[in-house]
Design a protein around this motif. Structure first.
Motif, short mmCIF file in Angstrom:
data_model
loop_
_atom_site.label_atom_id
_atom_site.label_comp_id
_atom_site.label_asym_id
_atom_site.label_seq_id
_atom_site.Cartn_x
_atom_site.Cartn_y
_atom_site.Cartn_z
N ALA A 110 -21.13 113.55 108.60
CA ALA A 110 -22.26 112.77 107.89
C ALA A 110 -21.55 112.97 106.48
CB ALA A 110 -23.95 113.70 107.61
N LEU A 153 -21.25 108.78 104.82
CA LEU A 153 -22.40 108.16 104.55
C LEU A 153 -22.92 109.13 103.25
CD1 LEU A 153 -23.98 108.13 107.82
CD2 LEU A 153 -22.14 106.50 106.81
N LYS A 154 -22.58 110.12 103.02
CA LYS A 154 -23.41 110.96 101.79
C LYS A 154 -22.62 110.47 100.67
CE LYS A 154 -23.76 115.73 100.00
NZ LYS A 154 -23.87 116.99 99.14
N VAL A 190 -26.12 107.19 101.63
CA VAL A 190 -27.29 106.53 102.37
C VAL A 190 -28.30 108.49 102.56
CG1 VAL A 190 -27.09 106.92 104.93
CG2 VAL A 190 -25.40 105.84 104.04
N ARG A 225 -28.49 109.79 107.50
CA ARG A 225 -27.26 109.97 107.37
C ARG A 225 -27.22 111.19 108.02
NH1 ARG A 225 -27.09 111.95 101.94
NH2 ARG A 225 -27.21 114.37 102.09
N ARG A 272 -27.69 109.31 112.05
CA ARG A 272 -27.17 108.85 112.84
C ARG A 272 -25.53 110.04 112.64
NH1 ARG A 272 -24.52 104.49 109.12
NH2 ARG A 272 -23.35 103.67 110.18
N THR A 276 -18.54 105.46 110.06
CA THR A 276 -18.94 104.37 109.65
C THR A 276 -18.19 103.32 110.66
OG1 THR A 276 -16.41 104.17 109.51
CG2 THR A 276 -17.54 105.84 107.89
#
Length: 339
Positions: free
Chosen positions: A100, A103-104, A108, A113, A116, A153
């Protein structure tokens, strides 16, 4: 970036000071292709991969992804993701948090995140290890986490820098199968750097053989193996005898003025002297039992060392030994002219 995006390198050059690592290469990788960049150390394959990723600047030329010129874009805006040879996992983060992380960095929200990341870990069959640290994983498990982190991603292209080199031989074959299955399932292009001929042949739809910063041949693996474009490709891919067409050898020259011919080792014919009408006389240098086949090393005066690969049963029906004289040759249709 659209999933169905071709990658195109247009006259791409990379120089490090006075050293030219990549020399004006042109290459098109169709969307959804598993492409392997193959060659010896220092041939330019990793520099090429890093330029596609945006981790190296392009000295000259352009890199296109679909209709977009990405030559000068930062890595995060290219629509590509890179999986490094070392995997580069954060040792203090769990598998979920490693996956994650990008995304962090993009802001997000935590719940989204992590959801996902859980989805990505499930895709690479690592759900049961979501809370473990990298040190608690095997090499193959770390690789799957690194893959999940690269894929979160949603890239159009996944770039892999010798991803299997740190694994033991058994796991390498297993992960090779998993990589190909994953690429087929995702439908995106993978560009994979390797120095392993077997790895490239097993994985690639497109093999790109590089030497001294240039592309020697870019073709499907079967074409590269059966029709090498140069003596370098024939030697590097392996399984071929490269024979210089010097004067005085009783070898029919192919049309077109070729300087060499390549003959697959498994197409070589071997016999006792006088037992068959074969054009060359030689001496057995070595015999290697490989299970289903036996590799026979041969010395012929005026030629570089040759090899013949014979089926196990055929070899042991009349085995030869180092130091013995033999006759050898091949069928005309098994001879491939090269530069």
């Amino acid at each position: 970036m659209a999933k169905g995006a071709d990658i195109e390198l247009v006259a791409v050059t990379k120089r490090y000071g006075a050293v030219t690592a990549v020399d004006g290469i042109a290459l098109r990788i169709p969307a959804g292709t598993y492409c392997c960049l193959l060659g010896p150390s220092g041939c330019g394959k990793t520099s090429t991969l890093r330029m596609i990723a945006g981790h190296e600047t392009v000295t000259e030329g352009d890199i296109l992804l679909g209709a977009e010129n990405i030559t000068d874009l930062p890595p995060a805006r290219r629509g590509t993701a890179m999986m490094f040879q070392s995997y580069a996992l954060f040792p203090h983060l769990s598998c979920t948090d490693n996956v994650a992380f990008s995304l962090k960095m993009r802001g997000v929200p935590k719940a989204e995140r992590r959801a996902r990341a859980a989805e990505m870990l499930a895709r690479v069959e690592m759900t049961a290890y979501a809370d473990r640290l990298p040190a608690q994983l095997s090499g193959g498990q770390q690789q799957r986490v690194a893959l999940a982190r690269a894929l979160i991603t949603d890239p159009s292209v996944l770039l892999l820098d010798e991803p299997l080199s740190a694994l033991d031989p058994f796991l390498r074959v297993r992960m090779r199968e998993e990589l190909k299955a994953l690429q087929t399932r995702l439908g995106i292009s993978f560009v994979h750097v390797t120095h392993s001929q077997d790895e490239a042949m097993a994985l690639a739809d497109l093999v790109v053989v590089m030497n001294h910063g240039r592309i020697e041949q870019a073709a499907p693996p079967r074409e590269v193996f059966n029709h090498p474009a140069s003596a370098f490709v024939a030697r590097f891919i392996g399984g071929h005898n490269v024979i210089a067409l010097a004067g005085g050898l009783p070898i029919p020259a192919p049309p077109g003025g070729a300087r060499h011919v390549a003959v697959r080792a498994d197409r070589m014919m071997l016999a006792r002297p006088g037992a068959a009408e074969l054009p060359l006389s030689g001496t057995v240098r070595s015999v290697e039992y490989l299970g289903a086949t036996v590799a026979v090393g041969l010395a012929v005066e005026g030629l570089e060392p040759l090899s013949a690969v014979l089926p196990e049963a055929a070899f042991f029906a009349d085995p030869v030994h180092p130091g013995e004289a033999v006759s050898l040759g091949w069928k005309p249709e098994d001879m491939h002219a090269i530069a």
